[in-house]
Write an enzyme that holds these catalytic residues in place. Structure first.
Site, PDB file in Angstrom:
ATOM      1  N   THR A 136     -31.367  41.626  14.247  1.00 26.94           N
ATOM      2  CA  THR A 136     -31.016  41.482  12.841  1.00 26.94           C
ATOM      3  C   THR A 136     -29.588  41.023  12.592  1.00 26.94           C
ATOM      4  O   THR A 136     -28.655  41.524  13.225  1.00 26.94           O
ATOM      5  CB  THR A 136     -31.289  42.820  12.091  1.00 26.94           C
ATOM      6  OG1 THR A 136     -30.933  42.700  10.734  1.00 26.94           O
ATOM      7  CG2 THR A 136     -30.546  43.994  12.719  1.00 26.94           C
ATOM      8  N   ASN A 137     -29.442  40.055  11.706  1.00 28.13           N
ATOM      9  CA  ASN A 137     -28.114  39.694  11.193  1.00 28.13           C
ATOM     10  C   ASN A 137     -27.735  40.724  10.139  1.00 28.13           C
ATOM     11  O   ASN A 137     -28.544  41.030   9.265  1.00 28.13           O
ATOM     12  CB  ASN A 137     -28.133  38.301  10.554  1.00 28.13           C
ATOM     13  CG  ASN A 137     -28.210  37.182  11.558  1.00 28.13           C
ATOM     14  OD1 ASN A 137     -27.942  37.363  12.744  1.00 28.13           O
ATOM     15  ND2 ASN A 137     -28.587  35.997  11.106  1.00 28.13           N
ATOM     16  N   GLN A 138     -26.531  41.239  10.213  1.00 29.91           N
ATOM     17  CA  GLN A 138     -26.050  42.229   9.253  1.00 29.91           C
ATOM     18  C   GLN A 138     -24.661  41.828   8.763  1.00 29.91           C
ATOM     19  O   GLN A 138     -23.669  42.522   8.984  1.00 29.91           O
ATOM     20  CB  GLN A 138     -26.028  43.630   9.892  1.00 29.91           C
ATOM     21  CG  GLN A 138     -27.399  44.190  10.173  1.00 29.91           C
ATOM     22  CD  GLN A 138     -28.184  44.466   8.897  1.00 29.91           C
ATOM     23  OE1 GLN A 138     -27.658  44.983   7.922  1.00 29.91           O
ATOM     24  NE2 GLN A 138     -29.466  44.098   8.902  1.00 29.91           N
ATOM     25  N   ASP A 167     -37.385  40.735  13.148  1.00 31.22           N
ATOM     26  CA  ASP A 167     -36.284  40.757  12.197  1.00 31.22           C
ATOM     27  C   ASP A 167     -36.406  42.053  11.397  1.00 31.22           C
ATOM     28  O   ASP A 167     -37.505  42.582  11.239  1.00 31.22           O
ATOM     29  CB  ASP A 167     -36.377  39.534  11.285  1.00 31.22           C
ATOM     30  CG  ASP A 167     -35.281  39.500  10.244  1.00 31.22           C
ATOM     31  OD1 ASP A 167     -34.114  39.785  10.584  1.00 31.22           O
ATOM     32  OD2 ASP A 167     -35.597  39.204   9.082  1.00 31.22           O
ATOM     33  N   ARG A 168     -35.285  42.564  10.882  1.00 31.67           N
ATOM     34  CA  ARG A 168     -35.368  43.800  10.108  1.00 31.67           C
ATOM     35  C   ARG A 168     -35.632  43.521   8.630  1.00 31.67           C
ATOM     36  O   ARG A 168     -36.732  43.710   8.144  1.00 31.67           O
ATOM     37  CB  ARG A 168     -34.094  44.643  10.282  1.00 31.67           C
ATOM     38  CG  ARG A 168     -34.303  46.082   9.784  1.00 31.67           C
ATOM     39  CD  ARG A 168     -33.025  46.854   9.666  1.00 31.67           C
ATOM     40  NE  ARG A 168     -32.378  46.526   8.393  1.00 31.67           N
ATOM     41  CZ  ARG A 168     -31.306  47.116   7.935  1.00 31.67           C
ATOM     42  NH1 ARG A 168     -30.711  48.064   8.636  1.00 31.67           N
ATOM     43  NH2 ARG A 168     -30.776  46.756   6.781  1.00 31.67           N
ATOM     44  N   ASP A 169     -34.609  43.069   7.902  1.00 33.91           N
ATOM     45  CA  ASP A 169     -34.731  42.896   6.453  1.00 33.91           C
ATOM     46  C   ASP A 169     -35.727  41.788   6.133  1.00 33.91           C
ATOM     47  O   ASP A 169     -35.549  40.645   6.544  1.00 33.91           O
ATOM     48  CB  ASP A 169     -33.368  42.583   5.834  1.00 33.91           C
ATOM     49  CG  ASP A 169     -32.372  43.716   6.058  1.00 33.91           C
ATOM     50  OD1 ASP A 169     -32.781  44.889   5.959  1.00 33.91           O
ATOM     51  OD2 ASP A 169     -31.194  43.433   6.336  1.00 33.91           O
ATOM     52  N   ASP A 210     -38.545  36.174   8.773  1.00 35.81           N
ATOM     53  CA  ASP A 210     -38.786  35.640   7.427  1.00 35.81           C
ATOM     54  C   ASP A 210     -37.811  34.528   7.058  1.00 35.81           C
ATOM     55  O   ASP A 210     -37.755  34.115   5.906  1.00 35.81           O
ATOM     56  CB  ASP A 210     -38.721  36.757   6.379  1.00 35.81           C
ATOM     57  CG  ASP A 210     -37.336  37.355   6.243  1.00 35.81           C
ATOM     58  OD1 ASP A 210     -36.547  37.305   7.213  1.00 35.81           O
ATOM     59  OD2 ASP A 210     -37.029  37.879   5.161  1.00 35.81           O
ATOM     60  N   LYS A 211     -37.079  34.032   8.049  1.00 32.99           N
ATOM     61  CA  LYS A 211     -36.148  32.927   7.809  1.00 32.99           C
ATOM     62  C   LYS A 211     -36.297  31.896   8.923  1.00 32.99           C
ATOM     63  O   LYS A 211     -36.695  32.210  10.038  1.00 32.99           O
ATOM     64  CB  LYS A 211     -34.713  33.443   7.755  1.00 32.99           C
ATOM     65  CG  LYS A 211     -34.474  34.355   6.563  1.00 32.99           C
ATOM     66  CD  LYS A 211     -33.021  34.747   6.442  1.00 32.99           C
ATOM     67  CE  LYS A 211     -32.787  35.576   5.206  1.00 32.99           C
ATOM     68  NZ  LYS A 211     -33.585  36.789   5.113  1.00 32.99           N
ATOM     69  N   ARG A 218     -25.030  35.629  15.985  1.00 28.34           N
ATOM     70  CA  ARG A 218     -25.696  35.432  14.696  1.00 28.34           C
ATOM     71  C   ARG A 218     -26.854  34.447  14.865  1.00 28.34           C
ATOM     72  O   ARG A 218     -26.694  33.352  15.390  1.00 28.34           O
ATOM     73  CB  ARG A 218     -24.703  34.910  13.657  1.00 28.34           C
ATOM     74  CG  ARG A 218     -25.327  34.783  12.280  1.00 28.34           C
ATOM     75  CD  ARG A 218     -24.274  34.516  11.189  1.00 28.34           C
ATOM     76  NE  ARG A 218     -24.933  34.336   9.928  1.00 28.34           N
ATOM     77  CZ  ARG A 218     -25.372  35.315   9.146  1.00 28.34           C
ATOM     78  NH1 ARG A 218     -25.180  36.554   9.499  1.00 28.34           N
ATOM     79  NH2 ARG A 218     -25.994  35.069   8.015  1.00 28.34           N
ATOM     80  N   TYR A 263     -28.889  43.355   1.405  1.00 30.38           N
ATOM     81  CA  TYR A 263     -27.888  44.217   2.029  1.00 30.38           C
ATOM     82  C   TYR A 263     -28.308  45.692   1.993  1.00 30.38           C
ATOM     83  O   TYR A 263     -27.613  46.548   1.452  1.00 30.38           O
ATOM     84  CB  TYR A 263     -26.505  44.028   1.391  1.00 30.38           C
ATOM     85  CG  TYR A 263     -26.019  42.602   1.494  1.00 30.38           C
ATOM     86  CD1 TYR A 263     -25.598  42.081   2.714  1.00 30.38           C
ATOM     87  CD2 TYR A 263     -26.016  41.763   0.392  1.00 30.38           C
ATOM     88  CE1 TYR A 263     -25.167  40.770   2.828  1.00 30.38           C
ATOM     89  CE2 TYR A 263     -25.587  40.449   0.488  1.00 30.38           C
ATOM     90  CZ  TYR A 263     -25.168  39.952   1.705  1.00 30.38           C
ATOM     91  OH  TYR A 263     -24.756  38.655   1.816  1.00 30.38           O
TER      92      TYR A 263
END
Length: 182
Positions: free
Chosen positions: A51-53, A9-11, A127-128, A101, A20
């Site tokens: 990643t979800n963006q 995951d990115r963020d 992280d989710k 997603r 964001y």
């Protein structure tokens, strides 16, 4: 021959999640991420960012903004000797009910279409809970949750990327090397 992969995951994993993140000046690599990525890469894993963006779909930033940051991030990682095979992102909001997603499997399916991947021997770090669910939905058996929640179906859990990196550094011969391409 299929490769083992690390889906990241990115963020919140690659970078500190300030909410964001789309500007280079707001992007801060997570403590320990470079060493962790090198550990997996040195063990023969292909690296993918998944990643979800939804900030794109919400109009907070554009697809071009995301691509500019992504190009900078990949160039920075490359200077550190880290090769990311691909960055796959979902620009949609949760209301769009798309197939890309997380926890839907579209992003891992895109990576698997571009590269022969042995999902069974691969890892997902997120992280989710949706990151862990995505892995299970896609057939990725090894999952790492990083955060303060109790995600019971994660293979391993750590409070921070640095803690995860330390664990794998201390145990890489026992953990990463035993997973082999079949």
């Amino acid at each position: 021959m299929p490769h083992k992969a690390l889906f990241i995951d990115r963020d919140g994993i690659v970078n500190v999640d300030h909410g964001y993140v789309w500007k280079i000046e707001d992007f801060e690599f997570s403590n320990g991420i470079l060493s962790l990525l090198k550990l997996f890469q040195d063990e023969g894993y292909l690296l993918f960012i998944i990643t979800n963006q939804s900030g794109i779909g919400r109009g907070y930033y554009s697809e071009d903004d995301f691509q500019i940051l992504t190009k900078w991030m990949l160039e920075t990682l490359k200077k550190e000797g880290i090769a990311i095979q691909g960055v796959y992102h979902c620009p949609h909001t949760p209301d769009d009910k798309c197939q890309c997603r997380k926890p839907e499997t579209g992003l891992i399916e895109q990576a698997s279409e571009a590269y022969p991947i042995n999902l069974k021997d691969s890892w997902m770090i997120g992280d989710k809970e949706s990151d862990i669910q995505l892995a299970h939905n896609a057939g990725v058996e090894n999952t790492i949750y990083i955060g303060d929640k109790n995600i019971s179906d994660a293979t391993l859990s750590f409070h921070s990327v640095r803690e995860c990196k330390n664990y794998f550094q201390d145990n890489q011969d026992r953990i990463l090397s035993k997973v082999t391409d079949k």
